[in-house]
Enzyme design. Sequence first.
Site, PDB file in Angstrom:
ATOM      1  N   SER A  77       0.835  -1.204   0.000  1.00 30.91           N
ATOM      2  CA  SER A  77       0.000   0.000   0.000  1.00 30.91           C
ATOM      3  C   SER A  77       0.871   1.255   0.000  1.00 30.91           C
ATOM      4  O   SER A  77       1.787   1.387   0.815  1.00 30.91           O
ATOM      5  CB  SER A  77      -0.901  -0.054   1.247  1.00 30.91           C
ATOM      6  OG  SER A  77      -1.074   1.229   1.802  1.00 30.91           O
TER       7      SER A  77
HETATM    8  N1  LIG Z   1      -6.801   7.948   3.134  1.00 29.86           N
HETATM    9  C1  LIG Z   1      -6.211   6.758   3.707  1.00 29.86           C
HETATM   10  C2  LIG Z   1      -6.321   5.631   2.702  1.00 29.86           C
HETATM   11  C3  LIG Z   1      -6.063   4.296   3.357  1.00 29.86           C
HETATM   12  C4  LIG Z   1      -6.360   3.156   2.406  1.00 29.86           C
HETATM   13  O1  LIG Z   1      -7.159   3.303   1.435  1.00 29.86           O
HETATM   14  N2  LIG Z   1      -5.730   2.032   2.669  1.00 29.86           N
HETATM   15  C5  LIG Z   1      -5.958   0.868   1.840  1.00 29.86           C
HETATM   16  C6  LIG Z   1      -4.617   0.333   1.334  1.00 29.86           C
HETATM   17  S1  LIG Z   1      -3.848   1.530   0.238  1.00 29.86           S
HETATM   18  C7  LIG Z   1      -6.585  -0.242   2.677  1.00 29.86           C
HETATM   19  O2  LIG Z   1      -6.286  -0.391   3.837  1.00 29.86           O
HETATM   20  N3  LIG Z   1      -7.462  -1.031   2.073  1.00 29.86           N
HETATM   21  C8  LIG Z   1      -8.068  -2.136   2.751  1.00 29.86           C
HETATM   22  C9  LIG Z   1      -9.403  -2.487   2.195  1.00 29.86           C
HETATM   23  O3  LIG Z   1      -9.880  -1.761   1.311  1.00 29.86           O
HETATM   24  O4  LIG Z   1      -9.973  -3.482   2.639  1.00 29.86           O
HETATM   25  C10 LIG Z   1      -4.761   7.029   4.109  1.00 29.86           C
HETATM   26  O5  LIG Z   1      -4.138   7.889   3.468  1.00 29.86           O
HETATM   27  O6  LIG Z   1      -4.278   6.389   5.040  1.00 29.86           O
END
Ligand SMILES: N[C@@H](CCC(=O)N[C@@H](CS)C(=O)NCC(=O)O)C(=O)O
Length: 123
Positions: A11
Site C-alpha cells: 500500500s
Molecule cells: N486515506 C487513507 C487511505 C487508506 C487506504 O485506502 N488504505 C488501503 C490500502 S492503500 C486499505 O487499507 N485497504 C483495505 C481495504 O480496502 O480493505 C490514508 O491515506 O491512510
Amino acid sequence: MGLELYLDLHSQPCRAVYIFAKKNNIAFEFKQVDLSAGQQYSEDFGKVNPLRLVPALKDGAFTMGESVAILKYLACKYKTPDHWYPADLQRRARVDEYLAWQHMTVRYQGSRIFMFRVTPLLL
Ligand SMILES: N[C@@H](CCC(=O)N[C@@H](CS)C(=O)NCC(=O)O)C(=O)O
C-alpha cells in the site's frame, strides 16, 4: 508499550509512513496487516482502526489511522528536522497544501494505473 505501525507495504500510504519513520530513525514495532489475506477484518485490527484501513498507528492506548495525520503526528512527537514539517506557518502551509492535494491526484491516478494497467498483467 511503544509505538506500533500497522502496515502492508503493498500500500502506497503505508510505504510513505514506513519510509518516513525509517528515514527519521523512529523506533517502532512493525505490525504486518496482510490485506490480500483479509487481516484488516480481524477483531484485533478493528480495535486499532475501526475503518479497517492501513496504515494505522498505536502509541500506548492512543490509536489512529490516515497516513497524512500519522505523518504529522510522528513529525511532531519525534521532533523531526524542521524541513519535514516546518515550524514557520507559511512553509508548513506549503507542506499541508501538498499533502491535501496528493490524495486525489498523484495517489488516486497512480492507484488507477496500477489497477487497470498492472493488475491485469499479474492475472
Ligand atoms: N486515506 C487513507 C487511505 C487508506 C487506504 O485506502 N488504505 C488501503 C490500502 S492503500 C486499505 O487499507 N485497504 C483495505 C481495504 O480496502 O480493505 C490514508 O491515506 O491512510
